[in-house]
Design an enzyme around this catalytic site. Structure first.
Site, PDB file in Angstrom:
ATOM      1  N   ASP A 133     -17.045  -5.055  35.290  1.00  0.00           N
ATOM      2  CA  ASP A 133     -17.551  -3.935  36.067  1.00  0.00           C
ATOM      3  C   ASP A 133     -16.725  -3.813  37.343  1.00  0.00           C
ATOM      4  O   ASP A 133     -16.564  -4.791  38.077  1.00  0.00           O
ATOM      5  CB  ASP A 133     -19.027  -4.176  36.410  1.00  0.00           C
ATOM      6  CG  ASP A 133     -19.697  -2.914  36.937  1.00  0.00           C
ATOM      7  OD1 ASP A 133     -19.159  -1.819  36.716  1.00  0.00           O
ATOM      8  OD2 ASP A 133     -20.770  -3.041  37.564  1.00  0.00           O
ATOM      9  N   HIS A 140     -19.286   5.349  46.885  1.00  0.00           N
ATOM     10  CA  HIS A 140     -20.261   4.288  46.641  1.00  0.00           C
ATOM     11  C   HIS A 140     -19.946   3.050  47.477  1.00  0.00           C
ATOM     12  O   HIS A 140     -20.816   2.484  48.137  1.00  0.00           O
ATOM     13  CB  HIS A 140     -20.276   3.923  45.150  1.00  0.00           C
ATOM     14  CG  HIS A 140     -21.118   2.724  44.837  1.00  0.00           C
ATOM     15  ND1 HIS A 140     -22.496   2.725  44.968  1.00  0.00           N
ATOM     16  CD2 HIS A 140     -20.794   1.461  44.420  1.00  0.00           C
ATOM     17  CE1 HIS A 140     -22.975   1.537  44.625  1.00  0.00           C
ATOM     18  NE2 HIS A 140     -21.971   0.752  44.296  1.00  0.00           N
ATOM     19  N   ARG A 149     -23.670  -4.007  55.509  1.00  0.00           N
ATOM     20  CA  ARG A 149     -22.935  -4.625  56.625  1.00  0.00           C
ATOM     21  C   ARG A 149     -22.719  -3.577  57.711  1.00  0.00           C
ATOM     22  O   ARG A 149     -21.592  -3.183  58.014  1.00  0.00           O
ATOM     23  CB  ARG A 149     -21.573  -5.148  56.116  1.00  0.00           C
ATOM     24  CG  ARG A 149     -21.678  -6.239  55.062  1.00  0.00           C
ATOM     25  CD  ARG A 149     -20.320  -6.650  54.497  1.00  0.00           C
ATOM     26  NE  ARG A 149     -19.672  -5.578  53.757  1.00  0.00           N
ATOM     27  CZ  ARG A 149     -19.914  -5.303  52.466  1.00  0.00           C
ATOM     28  NH1 ARG A 149     -20.762  -6.035  51.770  1.00  0.00           N
ATOM     29  NH2 ARG A 149     -19.301  -4.302  51.865  1.00  0.00           N
ATOM     30  N   GLU A 204     -27.567   1.949  38.075  1.00  0.00           N
ATOM     31  CA  GLU A 204     -26.266   2.366  38.586  1.00  0.00           C
ATOM     32  C   GLU A 204     -25.635   3.284  37.546  1.00  0.00           C
ATOM     33  O   GLU A 204     -25.453   2.893  36.394  1.00  0.00           O
ATOM     34  CB  GLU A 204     -25.362   1.159  38.875  1.00  0.00           C
ATOM     35  CG  GLU A 204     -25.806   0.393  40.113  1.00  0.00           C
ATOM     36  CD  GLU A 204     -24.780  -0.615  40.621  1.00  0.00           C
ATOM     37  OE1 GLU A 204     -23.951  -1.089  39.823  1.00  0.00           O
ATOM     38  OE2 GLU A 204     -24.829  -0.934  41.828  1.00  0.00           O
ATOM     39  N   GLU A 206     -22.767   4.841  35.786  1.00  0.00           N
ATOM     40  CA  GLU A 206     -21.370   4.473  35.620  1.00  0.00           C
ATOM     41  C   GLU A 206     -20.817   5.065  34.326  1.00  0.00           C
ATOM     42  O   GLU A 206     -21.570   5.461  33.446  1.00  0.00           O
ATOM     43  CB  GLU A 206     -21.210   2.944  35.570  1.00  0.00           C
ATOM     44  CG  GLU A 206     -21.826   2.243  36.772  1.00  0.00           C
ATOM     45  CD  GLU A 206     -21.371   0.803  36.947  1.00  0.00           C
ATOM     46  OE1 GLU A 206     -20.412   0.391  36.264  1.00  0.00           O
ATOM     47  OE2 GLU A 206     -21.981   0.101  37.770  1.00  0.00           O
ATOM     48  N   ASP A 238     -25.783   0.264  34.735  1.00  0.00           N
ATOM     49  CA  ASP A 238     -25.671  -1.136  35.160  1.00  0.00           C
ATOM     50  C   ASP A 238     -26.913  -1.465  35.996  1.00  0.00           C
ATOM     51  O   ASP A 238     -26.894  -1.417  37.219  1.00  0.00           O
ATOM     52  CB  ASP A 238     -24.381  -1.316  35.975  1.00  0.00           C
ATOM     53  CG  ASP A 238     -24.246  -2.726  36.503  1.00  0.00           C
ATOM     54  OD1 ASP A 238     -24.761  -3.652  35.866  1.00  0.00           O
ATOM     55  OD2 ASP A 238     -23.631  -2.887  37.577  1.00  0.00           O
ATOM     56  N   ARG A 242     -31.705  -5.567  43.330  1.00  0.00           N
ATOM     57  CA  ARG A 242     -31.026  -5.639  44.628  1.00  0.00           C
ATOM     58  C   ARG A 242     -31.440  -6.839  45.455  1.00  0.00           C
ATOM     59  O   ARG A 242     -30.630  -7.374  46.231  1.00  0.00           O
ATOM     60  CB  ARG A 242     -31.314  -4.362  45.418  1.00  0.00           C
ATOM     61  CG  ARG A 242     -30.862  -3.091  44.748  1.00  0.00           C
ATOM     62  CD  ARG A 242     -29.383  -3.088  44.499  1.00  0.00           C
ATOM     63  NE  ARG A 242     -28.922  -1.809  43.939  1.00  0.00           N
ATOM     64  CZ  ARG A 242     -27.692  -1.623  43.487  1.00  0.00           C
ATOM     65  NH1 ARG A 242     -26.814  -2.624  43.497  1.00  0.00           N
ATOM     66  NH2 ARG A 242     -27.333  -0.452  43.003  1.00  0.00           N
ATOM     67  N   GLN A 245     -29.723  -9.833  43.938  1.00  0.00           N
ATOM     68  CA  GLN A 245     -28.292  -9.687  44.238  1.00  0.00           C
ATOM     69  C   GLN A 245     -27.986 -10.055  45.695  1.00  0.00           C
ATOM     70  O   GLN A 245     -27.015 -10.758  45.980  1.00  0.00           O
ATOM     71  CB  GLN A 245     -27.885  -8.231  43.956  1.00  0.00           C
ATOM     72  CG  GLN A 245     -26.404  -7.924  44.133  1.00  0.00           C
ATOM     73  CD  GLN A 245     -26.092  -6.433  43.921  1.00  0.00           C
ATOM     74  OE1 GLN A 245     -26.965  -5.646  43.551  1.00  0.00           O
ATOM     75  NE2 GLN A 245     -24.856  -6.054  44.140  1.00  0.00           N
ATOM     76  N   TYR A 249     -25.154 -13.117  46.115  1.00  0.00           N
ATOM     77  CA  TYR A 249     -23.812 -12.589  45.843  1.00  0.00           C
ATOM     78  C   TYR A 249     -22.708 -13.144  46.728  1.00  0.00           C
ATOM     79  O   TYR A 249     -21.533 -12.949  46.420  1.00  0.00           O
ATOM     80  CB  TYR A 249     -23.818 -11.056  45.855  1.00  0.00           C
ATOM     81  CG  TYR A 249     -23.608 -10.395  47.207  1.00  0.00           C
ATOM     82  CD1 TYR A 249     -24.617 -10.392  48.148  1.00  0.00           C
ATOM     83  CD2 TYR A 249     -22.408  -9.766  47.520  1.00  0.00           C
ATOM     84  CE1 TYR A 249     -24.440  -9.771  49.373  1.00  0.00           C
ATOM     85  CE2 TYR A 249     -22.223  -9.146  48.741  1.00  0.00           C
ATOM     86  CZ  TYR A 249     -23.236  -9.154  49.665  1.00  0.00           C
ATOM     87  OH  TYR A 249     -23.045  -8.546  50.874  1.00  0.00           O
ATOM     88  N   LYS A 258     -27.532  -8.775  37.961  1.00  0.00           N
ATOM     89  CA  LYS A 258     -26.909  -7.780  37.088  1.00  0.00           C
ATOM     90  C   LYS A 258     -26.980  -8.157  35.618  1.00  0.00           C
ATOM     91  O   LYS A 258     -26.943  -7.272  34.756  1.00  0.00           O
ATOM     92  CB  LYS A 258     -25.418  -7.647  37.449  1.00  0.00           C
ATOM     93  CG  LYS A 258     -25.139  -7.258  38.880  1.00  0.00           C
ATOM     94  CD  LYS A 258     -25.289  -5.780  39.054  1.00  0.00           C
ATOM     95  CE  LYS A 258     -24.753  -5.337  40.413  1.00  0.00           C
ATOM     96  NZ  LYS A 258     -24.789  -3.878  40.537  1.00  0.00           N
ATOM     97  N   THR A 262     -27.416  -4.349  30.612  1.00  0.00           N
ATOM     98  CA  THR A 262     -26.486  -3.246  30.870  1.00  0.00           C
ATOM     99  C   THR A 262     -26.616  -2.307  29.679  1.00  0.00           C
ATOM    100  O   THR A 262     -26.349  -2.703  28.551  1.00  0.00           O
ATOM    101  CB  THR A 262     -25.034  -3.759  30.983  1.00  0.00           C
ATOM    102  OG1 THR A 262     -24.983  -4.794  31.978  1.00  0.00           O
ATOM    103  CG2 THR A 262     -24.084  -2.642  31.366  1.00  0.00           C
ATOM    104  N   GLU A 367     -28.493   3.839  47.318  1.00  0.00           N
ATOM    105  CA  GLU A 367     -27.911   4.879  48.174  1.00  0.00           C
ATOM    106  C   GLU A 367     -28.858   6.071  48.328  1.00  0.00           C
ATOM    107  O   GLU A 367     -28.992   6.616  49.429  1.00  0.00           O
ATOM    108  CB  GLU A 367     -26.594   5.387  47.576  1.00  0.00           C
ATOM    109  CG  GLU A 367     -25.455   4.400  47.576  1.00  0.00           C
ATOM    110  CD  GLU A 367     -24.294   4.913  46.738  1.00  0.00           C
ATOM    111  OE1 GLU A 367     -24.210   4.570  45.553  1.00  0.00           O
ATOM    112  OE2 GLU A 367     -23.472   5.686  47.273  1.00  0.00           O
TER     113      GLU A 367
END
Ligand code: CA
Length: 420
Positions: A133, A140, A149, A204, A206, A238, A242, A245, A249, A258, A262, A367
């Site tokens: 992936d 994004h 961040r 997600e 994709e 996907d 969160r 993750q 991560y 994840k 999928t 998002e």
């Protein structure tokens, strides 16, 4: 070299003797490849209108003669073997199918190989040995950086130099319609980590691409040859937890947040079918290093949408396009093999979440709701920050344009089941 260009199989004037409804995602100009079960037998076929054309039967009946195919090439439970044969064979089969389905003289011999779509069960089109992936949408990646961040530059310093990716779990790639069980995992709380069903389940949006024949171990695929290895596209959800993750991560990237599921759509739409919809990528600045400089920096204008089905009501929550990618598919494949890593026929690669520039074009709830701070209003007083049990996510993709016939990718659908 480069992506396939239009030929006679893309002619909008072509009509099949198979009845195809106006607006069907699968006109004769599409002919996507898939794998299906019918009366306990599993075989490969192509979709046309509301029918599946049984390719194993066509080959048995001698209608694919003169094409260098192995015996019983489609009497298999995946397209991996066909993908190993490469673009000249892929194109020859497509061109033959186009003739068989448009010239009425073939109808008596081809019609026995047609099955109603509702009579078959659609399965995974490939058995991906490896699944990667990427993170190839600038919008994004920028949004995720701002959310996660906020004090820093949203893009990591490597982002414009290489298409960032990670290896996912191929064993949990499932076909559209497979329910998704809410995963449990470690989540960070003010009192320390706890094991809990995820509270931040997300989708997600994709697009995936599958490849063959691939390279030999130790031999990179040069970027100018990479398009030759890309067979076609499908839709990918996907699914992402969160909260799991966020805790896991750093420093090695996504893992259990994840790998629980999928979902992919069942039909592989070939690059040949998509040829009329090639569009340039946005300019890349700074220029990539020479080994990633795609001489044809193109993508496809695949329109994409996500709908949520909540309480029996379906509502579209995002609309975007694959044209918003920053990196080309060829650059992703070239980067992934630039160290000599092996790829095998049937490998699956996904672009990463495809977000556009506007809030209504973001490809995930993280998002769309800005990490849950702005829940989506779904009508009837319903709202969602993240997915709840019983919610269904539907992703659709298609290409359309003036003078062109609509080429659909179909849909990928999945319903969330409670944690066990
Ligand atoms: Ca992803």
């Amino acid at each position: 070299m480069g992506p396939p260009r239009p030929d006679f199989t893309n002619d909008p004037a072509l009509r099949s003797w198979v009845p195809v409804d106006e607006g069907s995602p699968f006109p004769v100009q599409n002919l996507p490849f898939g794998v299906f079960r019918h009366r306990r037998r599993v075989r490969a076929g192509v979709a046309i209108g509301d029918y599946v054309l049984d390719l194993a039967r066509l080959q048995e009946d001698g209608l694919l003669g003169g094409i260098p195919l192995p015996r019983r090439a489609f009497d298999r439970d995946s397209l991996n073997g066909f993908l190993a044969l490469g673009r000249p064979v892929w194109r020859a089969v497509r061109q033959r199918l186009c003739e068989l389905l448009t010239e009425s003289r073939w109808r008596p011999r081809v019609e026995p190989a047609l099955l109603g779509m509702s009579e078959v069960e659609l399965l995974l089109p490939v058995r991906p040995g490896d699944y990667v992936d990427f993170y190839a949408s600038l919008y994004h990646a920028s949004n995720m950086g701002r959310i996660l961040r906020p004090q820093q530059d949203p893009l990591p310093p490597n982002w414009r130099w290489l298409p960032i990716g990670y290896h996912g779990r191929s064993a949990t790639v499932v076909v559209s319609g497979t329910p998704v069980v809410r995963p449990r995992g470690q989540v960070s709380t003010p009192d320390g980590p706890v094991l809990t069903p995820t509270l931040m389940l997300d989708f997600e949006l994709e697009v995936g691409f599958v490849t063959g024949p691939g390279n030999a171990l130790g031999r990179p695929i040069p970027v100018e040859e990479a398009w030759d290895h890309i067979f076609g596209l499908l839709l990918v959800n996907d699914w992402s937890a969160r909260d799991i993750q966020a805790w896991e991560y750093v420093p090695l990237g996504p893992f259990l947040g994840k790998s629980f599921a999928t979902s992919v759509s069942p039909w592989l739409v070939t690059l040949e079918a998509l040829a009329p919809f090639l569009v340039p990528l946005a300019p890349q600045e700074p220029a990539p290093l020479p080994h990633l400089a795609d001489p044809e920096p193109l993508t496809y204008d695949v329109r994409l949408e996500v709908a949520l089905v909540v309480g029996g009501r379906e509502q579209v929550v995002s609309r975007t396009s694959l044209r918003h990618l920053y990196w080309s598919l060829a650059q992703m494949l070239a980067h992934a093999t630039s160290n000599g890593a092996l790829t095998r026929p049937g490998d699956l690669w996904a672009t990463g979440t495809v977000s556009g520039p506007e809030p209504g074009s973001y490809g995930c709830l993280m998002e769309l709701t800005w990490r849950g701070q702005r829940p989506l209003a779904l009508g009837d007083g319903l709202q969602r920050s993240f997915l709840e049990d019983g919610d269904t996510v539907v992703m659709r993709g298609w290409c359309e344009g003036q003078g062109a016939v609509c080429i659909g990718l179909g849909e990928v659908r999945g319903t969330v089941l409670p944690a066990v």
